[in-house]
Design an enzyme around this catalytic site. Structure first.
Site, PDB file in Angstrom:
ATOM      1  N   CYS A  49       3.474   8.646   1.234  1.00 62.00           N
ATOM      2  CA  CYS A  49       3.637   7.916   1.798  1.00 62.00           C
ATOM      3  C   CYS A  49       3.921   6.055   1.476  1.00 62.00           C
ATOM      4  O   CYS A  49       3.510   5.880   0.978  1.00 62.00           O
ATOM      5  CB  CYS A  49       1.932   7.477   2.542  1.00 62.00           C
ATOM      6  SG  CYS A  49       2.904   6.587   3.922  1.00 62.00           S
ATOM      7  N   SER A  67       8.873   7.465  16.340  1.00 62.27           N
ATOM      8  CA  SER A  67       7.607   6.900  17.164  1.00 62.27           C
ATOM      9  C   SER A  67       8.391   6.826  18.264  1.00 62.27           C
ATOM     10  O   SER A  67       8.057   5.598  18.875  1.00 62.27           O
ATOM     11  CB  SER A  67       7.444   5.728  15.959  1.00 62.27           C
ATOM     12  OG  SER A  67       6.652   6.142  14.999  1.00 62.27           O
ATOM     13  N   LEU A  68       8.066   7.776  19.261  1.00 63.79           N
ATOM     14  CA  LEU A  68       8.022   7.505  20.389  1.00 63.79           C
ATOM     15  C   LEU A  68       7.354   6.821  21.245  1.00 63.79           C
ATOM     16  O   LEU A  68       6.822   6.150  21.950  1.00 63.79           O
ATOM     17  CB  LEU A  68       8.408   8.804  21.525  1.00 63.79           C
ATOM     18  CG  LEU A  68       9.084   8.317  22.578  1.00 63.79           C
ATOM     19  CD1 LEU A  68      10.604   7.861  22.706  1.00 63.79           C
ATOM     20  CD2 LEU A  68       9.237  10.274  22.789  1.00 63.79           C
ATOM     21  N   HIS A  69       5.609   7.612  20.749  1.00 59.95           N
ATOM     22  CA  HIS A  69       4.642   6.914  22.199  1.00 59.95           C
ATOM     23  C   HIS A  69       4.570   7.196  23.046  1.00 59.95           C
ATOM     24  O   HIS A  69       3.417   6.953  24.089  1.00 59.95           O
ATOM     25  CB  HIS A  69       4.161   6.101  20.668  1.00 59.95           C
ATOM     26  CG  HIS A  69       3.702   6.401  19.830  1.00 59.95           C
ATOM     27  ND1 HIS A  69       3.287   7.397  18.769  1.00 59.95           N
ATOM     28  CD2 HIS A  69       4.517   5.125  18.709  1.00 59.95           C
ATOM     29  CE1 HIS A  69       3.801   7.042  17.370  1.00 59.95           C
ATOM     30  NE2 HIS A  69       4.492   5.577  17.404  1.00 59.95           N
ATOM     31  N   CYS A 129      -2.635   6.572   9.208  1.00 60.59           N
ATOM     32  CA  CYS A 129      -0.996   6.294   9.504  1.00 60.59           C
ATOM     33  C   CYS A 129      -2.091   5.112  10.166  1.00 60.59           C
ATOM     34  O   CYS A 129      -2.563   5.271  10.976  1.00 60.59           O
ATOM     35  CB  CYS A 129      -1.039   7.493  10.594  1.00 60.59           C
ATOM     36  SG  CYS A 129       0.170   8.609  10.349  1.00 60.59           S
ATOM     37  N   CYS A 165      -1.176  -0.642  15.887  1.00 58.21           N
ATOM     38  CA  CYS A 165      -0.838  -0.670  14.686  1.00 58.21           C
ATOM     39  C   CYS A 165      -1.037  -1.897  14.204  1.00 58.21           C
ATOM     40  O   CYS A 165      -0.378  -2.864  14.158  1.00 58.21           O
ATOM     41  CB  CYS A 165       0.727  -0.685  14.519  1.00 58.21           C
ATOM     42  SG  CYS A 165       1.386  -0.011  12.605  1.00 58.21           S
ATOM     43  N   CYS A 217       5.551  -6.490   8.223  1.00 58.58           N
ATOM     44  CA  CYS A 217       6.465  -5.926   9.840  1.00 58.58           C
ATOM     45  C   CYS A 217       6.546  -7.067  10.583  1.00 58.58           C
ATOM     46  O   CYS A 217       6.053  -7.831  10.814  1.00 58.58           O
ATOM     47  CB  CYS A 217       6.319  -4.733  10.642  1.00 58.58           C
ATOM     48  SG  CYS A 217       6.910  -3.864  11.743  1.00 58.58           S
ATOM     49  N   CYS A 263       3.936  -3.542  17.704  1.00 58.78           N
ATOM     50  CA  CYS A 263       3.169  -2.326  18.282  1.00 58.78           C
ATOM     51  C   CYS A 263       1.933  -2.502  18.566  1.00 58.78           C
ATOM     52  O   CYS A 263       1.108  -2.821  17.380  1.00 58.78           O
ATOM     53  CB  CYS A 263       3.825  -0.690  17.141  1.00 58.78           C
ATOM     54  SG  CYS A 263       5.515  -0.642  17.119  1.00 58.78           S
ATOM     55  N   ASN A 282      -5.689   5.973  14.685  1.00 59.79           N
ATOM     56  CA  ASN A 282      -6.211   5.495  13.886  1.00 59.79           C
ATOM     57  C   ASN A 282      -6.942   4.679  14.263  1.00 59.79           C
ATOM     58  O   ASN A 282      -6.079   3.166  14.169  1.00 59.79           O
ATOM     59  CB  ASN A 282      -5.468   5.868  12.623  1.00 59.79           C
ATOM     60  CG  ASN A 282      -6.011   6.930  12.079  1.00 59.79           C
ATOM     61  OD1 ASN A 282      -6.251   7.985  12.543  1.00 59.79           O
ATOM     62  ND2 ASN A 282      -4.605   7.263  12.162  1.00 59.79           N
ATOM     63  N   GLY A 340       5.832  -0.913   7.230  1.00 58.15           N
ATOM     64  CA  GLY A 340       7.459  -1.911   7.564  1.00 58.15           C
ATOM     65  C   GLY A 340       8.570  -1.070   8.853  1.00 58.15           C
ATOM     66  O   GLY A 340       7.936   0.245   8.644  1.00 58.15           O
ATOM     67  N   GLU A 369       0.995  -0.946  -0.048  1.00 55.86           N
ATOM     68  CA  GLU A 369      -0.003  -0.177  -0.154  1.00 55.86           C
ATOM     69  C   GLU A 369       0.659   1.145  -0.029  1.00 55.86           C
ATOM     70  O   GLU A 369       1.795   1.036   0.637  1.00 55.86           O
ATOM     71  CB  GLU A 369      -0.963  -0.186   1.616  1.00 55.86           C
ATOM     72  CG  GLU A 369      -2.503  -0.994   0.749  1.00 55.86           C
ATOM     73  CD  GLU A 369      -3.168  -1.376   2.277  1.00 55.86           C
ATOM     74  OE1 GLU A 369      -4.240  -1.228   1.882  1.00 55.86           O
ATOM     75  OE2 GLU A 369      -3.002  -0.924   3.136  1.00 55.86           O
ATOM     76  N   SER A 388      11.014   7.264   8.920  1.00 55.29           N
ATOM     77  CA  SER A 388      10.189   7.105  10.095  1.00 55.29           C
ATOM     78  C   SER A 388      10.736   5.775  11.045  1.00 55.29           C
ATOM     79  O   SER A 388      10.451   5.144  10.357  1.00 55.29           O
ATOM     80  CB  SER A 388       8.696   7.045  10.271  1.00 55.29           C
ATOM     81  OG  SER A 388       8.101   6.781  11.846  1.00 55.29           O
TER      82      SER A 388
HETATM   83  N1  SAH Z   1       7.398   1.504  10.963  1.00 57.73           N
HETATM   84  C1  SAH Z   1       7.905   2.632  11.059  1.00 57.73           C
HETATM   85  C2  SAH Z   1       6.910   3.477   9.667  1.00 57.73           C
HETATM   86  C3  SAH Z   1       5.665   3.253   9.989  1.00 57.73           C
HETATM   87  S1  SAH Z   1       4.905   3.803  10.688  1.00 57.73           S
HETATM   88  C4  SAH Z   1       7.641   3.583  12.181  1.00 57.73           C
HETATM   89  O1  SAH Z   1       6.990   2.762  13.372  1.00 57.73           O
HETATM   90  O2  SAH Z   1       8.535   4.239  12.554  1.00 57.73           O
HETATM   91  C5  SAH Z   1       4.330   5.565  10.577  1.00 57.73           C
HETATM   92  C6  SAH Z   1       3.880   5.817  12.197  1.00 57.73           C
HETATM   93  O3  SAH Z   1       3.219   5.993  12.921  1.00 57.73           O
HETATM   94  C7  SAH Z   1       4.458   5.620  13.332  1.00 57.73           C
HETATM   95  O4  SAH Z   1       4.912   6.810  13.974  1.00 57.73           O
HETATM   96  C8  SAH Z   1       4.129   4.484  14.305  1.00 57.73           C
HETATM   97  O5  SAH Z   1       4.509   5.305  15.235  1.00 57.73           O
HETATM   98  C9  SAH Z   1       2.237   4.857  13.765  1.00 57.73           C
HETATM   99  N2  SAH Z   1       0.864   4.898  13.651  1.00 57.73           N
HETATM  100  C10 SAH Z   1       1.217   2.937  13.757  1.00 57.73           C
HETATM  101  N3  SAH Z   1      -0.104   3.334  14.067  1.00 57.73           N
HETATM  102  C11 SAH Z   1      -0.967   4.223  14.132  1.00 57.73           C
HETATM  103  C12 SAH Z   1      -2.809   4.341  14.653  1.00 57.73           C
HETATM  104  N4  SAH Z   1      -3.633   2.504  14.319  1.00 57.73           N
HETATM  105  N5  SAH Z   1      -2.979   5.715  14.565  1.00 57.73           N
HETATM  106  C13 SAH Z   1      -2.151   6.612  14.322  1.00 57.73           C
HETATM  107  N6  SAH Z   1      -0.622   5.884  14.291  1.00 57.73           N
HETATM  108  C14 SAH Z   1      -0.559   5.152  14.026  1.00 57.73           C
HETATM  109 FE1  SF4 Z   2       6.038  -2.079  12.548  1.00 54.58          FE
HETATM  110 FE2  SF4 Z   2       5.875   0.399  12.618  1.00 54.58          FE
HETATM  111 FE3  SF4 Z   2       3.496  -1.136  12.478  1.00 54.58          FE
HETATM  112 FE4  SF4 Z   2       5.507  -1.103  15.142  1.00 54.58          FE
HETATM  113  S1  SF4 Z   2       4.680   1.499  13.952  1.00 54.58           S
HETATM  114  S2  SF4 Z   2       4.345  -2.376  14.398  1.00 54.58           S
HETATM  115  S3  SF4 Z   2       6.987  -0.946  13.186  1.00 54.58           S
HETATM  116  S4  SF4 Z   2       4.948  -0.371  10.837  1.00 54.58           S
END
Ligand code: SAH
Ligand code: SF4
Length: 403
Positions: free
Chosen positions: A136, A262-264, A382, A150, A143, A147, A339, A208, A123, A240
């Site tokens: 994007c 991606s700190l979170h 995202c 995600c 992956c 997380c 999301n 990924g 995608e 990222s």
């Molecule tokens: N794997 C890399 C890049 C892809 S994710 C990473 O983790 O950084 C791109 C961004 O979207 C990251 O910051 C990720 O944490 C965030 N993300 C993943 N799932 C999400 C969701 N359900 N809602 C909002 N952001 C999300």
């Molecule tokens: Fe993989 Fe990034 Fe999603 Fe974490 S947030 S599972 S590293 S794609």
């Protein structure tokens, strides 16, 4: 199925790909690789260099799909290209357009190293804004990381994308958006038009973990930024990462692109749960790598992404700790409303909570834009990307995140 070694993250797939027809695909190849091939076909060094320059220009600046269009190249050379090279683009399986103009494509690629394996679907999302357009791009199918918020994290890693497949997403998107000379812009008004390119920015934020596909992602980004390649400024290319600390310095040195983390979460116990790679590289080590990221400055800040999860990471105390942690790092904070996806275990924080969080961060002197969710109606926002592949069972996810 290819799996990555979590300890080294070293992938298997290589760059030079020969398709089943024994033609070498040129998309994603570095110039020296093309030169070498041309020399092996009998060209002299000087001519090989010139032909390589012409090929790059026609492929990336003009977007050709057929060598016949190379009007400044002799017939003999065009015939050589026909017999030895291909310009493979992905098959477009679907295109969805959101009510806000965001587009999501499902692109299909055949594994060039193993053309008999089933193809993979990837995608790619295009987000138009009045003065810019962001693409994007995905780096892997699925992956290895898990997380918990995600959607991609619920999908097994199928394989790394090759440099050609990563560049191919941009080339194909440019084609579909009328971004090559002579192209027509779809949806006037929603896609930047006129003298502005439709794609002005590229973010490696699709499916990924890009730093677990280091060589291919690096090579692709060098083609994105090369003036004779796709010619997107390095300041407008962002990678990222969830925090693959061992590769952060190297990507800065070798590709020089902007970094997003991606700190979170601001505490290790919570981050271990949300972003399990934290067990390997905890917050302190991650932030140290950011502080010393090559080229970091107030003009080239690191973006910290923070997904707002209701009742999980969105308290005032979290916001204050975030500010404390980022002291002395040239940083921008990007608050991302969560999301949801089918079966996701979280809710998005309330709007007032997000505003309060953002106020605390702003008062401490950080810009903290709240990222407007785009393309939610077509599942393009995202973390919502997930192409067809098996879901991991709960047991498999637990086993992976325990590593
Ligand atoms: N794997 C890399 C890049 C892809 S994710 C990473 O983790 O950084 C791109 C961004 O979207 C990251 O910051 C990720 O944490 C965030 N993300 C993943 N799932 C999400 C969701 N359900 N809602 C909002 N952001 C999300
Ligand atoms: Fe993989 Fe990034 Fe999603 Fe974490 S947030 S599972 S590293 S794609």
């Amino acid at each position: 199925m290819v799996s990555l070694d979590l300890a080294t993250g070293k992938p298997g797939s290589e760059n030079v790909s020969t398709s089943s027809s024994d033609k070498t695909d040129l998309i994603g190849l570095e110039r020296p690789q093309i030169e070498e091939l041309l020399i092996s076909f009998g060209l002299g060094e000087k001519e090989a260099r010139m032909r390589t320059r012409q090929l790059w220009n026609w492929i990336y600046v003009n977007g050709i799909t057929d060598f016949e269009r190379m009007s400044n190249v002799s017939k003999v050379a065009r015939e050589l290209f026909h017999s030895k090279f291909s310009l493979q683009r992905p098959e477009v399986i679907s295109e969805q357009v959101s009510s806000d103009g965001t587009r999501k494509w499902l692109f299909r690629f055949v594994d060039p190293a193993n053309p008999t394996l089933p193809p993979v679907d990837v995608e790619t999302v295009y987000i138009p804004e009045p003065s810019r357009g962001t693409l994007c791009v995905s780096s892997q199918v699925g992956c290895t990381l898990t997380c918990t918020f995600c959607h991609t994290g619920t999908q097994r890693l199928v394989r790394n994308l090759t440099a050609g497949e990563i560049v191919g997403q941009v080339v194909m998107a440019r084609e579909l958006l009328g971004d090559f000379p002579g192209g027509e812009r779809p949806m006037n008004g929603l896609v930047p038009g006129g003298e502005t390119r439709a794609i002005t920015n590229i973010v490696m934020m699709g499916m990924g973990e890009p730093l677990y596909n280091f060589e291919n992602v690096k090579n692709a980004m060098l083609i994105f930024s090369d003036g004779d390649g796709l010619s997107v400024s390095k300041r407008r290319i962002t990678l990222s990462t969830s925090g693959v600390v061992s590769e952060i310095k190297a990507i800065g040195e070798q590709a020089g692109v902007m970094l997003a983390i991606s700190l979170h979460a601001v505490r290790d116990d919570l981050r271990n749960e949300l972003v399990p790679i934290n067990k390997k590289w905890p917050i302190r080590e991650l932030l140290e790598a950011c502080r010393t990221y090559p080229g970091v400055s107030n003009a080239r800040r690191i973006t910290f992404e923070y997904v707002m999860l209701k009742g999980i990471n969105d308290s005032d105390a979290d916001a204050k700790e975030l500010v404390r942690l980022l002291a002395n790092i040239p940083a921008k904070i990007n608050l991302i409303p969560f999301n949801p996806w089918p079966g996701s275990p979280y809710e998005c924080s309330d709007w007032e909570t997000i505003e309060r969080f953002s106020d605390i961060v702003n008062k401490a002197g950080y810009a903290s834009p709240v990222r407007t969710p785009r393309g939610r109606d077509i599942f393009a926002a995202c973390g919502q990307l997930k192409s067809t592949s098996e879901r991991l069972s709960k047991k498999e996810r637990d086993a992976l995140s325990a590593k």
